[in-house]
Write an enzyme that holds these catalytic residues in place. Structure first.
Site: not given
Ligand code: DSN
Length: 417
Positions: A199, A55, A53, A234
């Protein structure tokens, strides 16, 4: 992913993974948004960082034990800055949609106006389509291509921008095969005091190799995925100027995402490392040559290409003159061992589950090692399959020939399940 010598104890899962590996090896992958990552990227994507983790951002985390996560994220950021020359990058977006969502939220409020390219003219769902968050939260106007040239109609972009006064204009898309004039978009955006978002998901690899104009010095924000021409895992990226860095970062975390996928960020770093090598430019040159060869062969065989050809890795066949739908073409090609997708064409009359178009891309096949003469064979497989699209036994025979053909281009020879 396991090497040939490893044993996976979960037989049920192994069978599915093995079947997918065989599918990828024995079919011709022509979905324009897909590619094959290197074995190094695959391995790094399955690393122990999946357990972590993290964050927050480097040196500012909400968990302990992030010293190597910090190092990894900083390295990934540095590689993006080196490749694209941007001032700031956020490497945490899980996908292109979350990159776009965070980009919107960083400068827009719900109810603000956006102007994007219509989906059927080559845009993307997240550029304002009603079924996506972008169409539900923002007031959307669309521009498209001219009917005669099938190129972006910049006069229409300007006229729509002056009328709707959007707060953001979006350039880029999923099925537009031609070069985009980002300077023209910027001029229009400046004229109506709108932000310009580009984009570049589809053509990011070409931009990285200097073979497509870079939107980075021009646009306010640039988003991309990492798994198309860029040939990474991805995921997504957001590139912007320093002045928007905090707004963008706050919208990725805590705005819309929780813990970053550190194993995927590691795989992004691995792919970006590959993109910094000179061979990557050779690869992208071949992607373009292969797409152009395919376009010429298909056009010579009587197929109409939207805009007459391509400047990128993708092309779009308009099947209306063949009396065939995109859905029929996709199914026939799949039976013949060629994976592609149906796609709307400009001024489409069919619904999105049927469509009148077929989108093809050269990025994945180029990674497998195909060159122009091989694309001639691929084009022949496509033409034959479409001619016999209702004849299952004929398509089965092509499937066998396709499978034999793919043996010449080994995919992940060192891997098994
Ligand atoms: N769904 C992708 C594509 O196929 O182009 C874009 O996100």
């Amino acid at each position: 992913m396991f090497s040939k010598d490893d044993n996976c104890p979960d037989q049920q899962l192994t069978a599915i993974l093995r079947q997918e590996l065989i599918r990828q090896r024995t079919k011709l992958e022509m979905i324009a948004s897909e590619n094959f990552v290197s074995e190094a990227v695959l391995r790094v994507g399955a690393s122990v960082f999946t357990n972590k983790y993290a964050e927050g951002y480097p040196d500012n985390r909400y968990y302990g034990g992030c010293e190597y996560a910090d190092e990894l994220e900083a390295l990934t950021q540095a590689r993006v800055r080196k490749i694209f020359g941007c001032e700031h990058v956020n490497v945490q977006p899980h996908c292109g949609s979350s990159a776009n969502m965070a980009a919107f939220f960083s400068v827009l409020s719900p109810g603000d106006g956006i102007l994007g390219m219509s989906l059927s003219h080559g845009g993307h769902l997240t550029h304002g389509a009603q079924v996506s968050f972008s169409g539900r939260l923002f007031k959307t106007e669309f521009y498209g291509v001219r009917e005669d040239t099938e190129l972006i109609d910049y006069d229409e972009v300007l006229a729509k921008a002056e009328k709707a006064r959007p707060k953001m204009i979006i350039a880029g898309g999923s099925a537009y095969p031609r070069t985009i004039d980002f300077n023209k978009f910027k001029e229009i955006a400046d004229r109506v005091k709108a932000y310009l978002l580009v984009d570049m998901a589809h053509f990011a690899g070409l931009v990285a190799a200097g073979l497509f104009p870079s939107p980075v010095p021009v646009a306010d924000i640039v988003t991309t995925t990492t798994h198309k021409t860029l040939r990474g895992p991805r995921g997504g990226l957001i590139l912007c100027r320093k002045s928007l860095a905090k707004a963008v970062d706050d919208q990725i975390f805590p705005g819309i995402q929780g813990g970053p996928l550190m194993h995927i960020i590691a795989a992004k770093a691995a792919a970006l490392g590959e993109a910094l090598e000179p061979e990557f430019i050779d690869y992208q040159r071949q992607v373009l040559k292969n797409a152009q060869r395919l376009a010429v062969h298909l056009a010579d065989s009587g197929y109409r290409l939207v805009s007459g050809g391509t400047d990128t890795h993708l092309l779009l066949i308009d099947l209306r003159t063949q009396n065939m739908t995109g859905q029929e073409a996709e199914i026939a090609l799949d039976k013949a061992g060629i994976t592609a997708n149906k796609n709307a064409v400009p001024f489409e009359r069919q619904n999105y589950t049927v469509t009148s178009g077929l989108r093809l891309g050269s990025a994945a096949l180029t990674t497998r090692g195909l060159v122009e003469r091989d694309m001639d064979q691929v084009a022949e497989f496509i033409v034959e399959s479409l001619r016999h699209y209702e004849d299952d036994s004929y398509l089965r025979k092509i499937r066998q020939r396709v499978e034999e053909f793919t043996l010449r281009f080994p995919l992940y020879p060192n891997f098994d399940f």
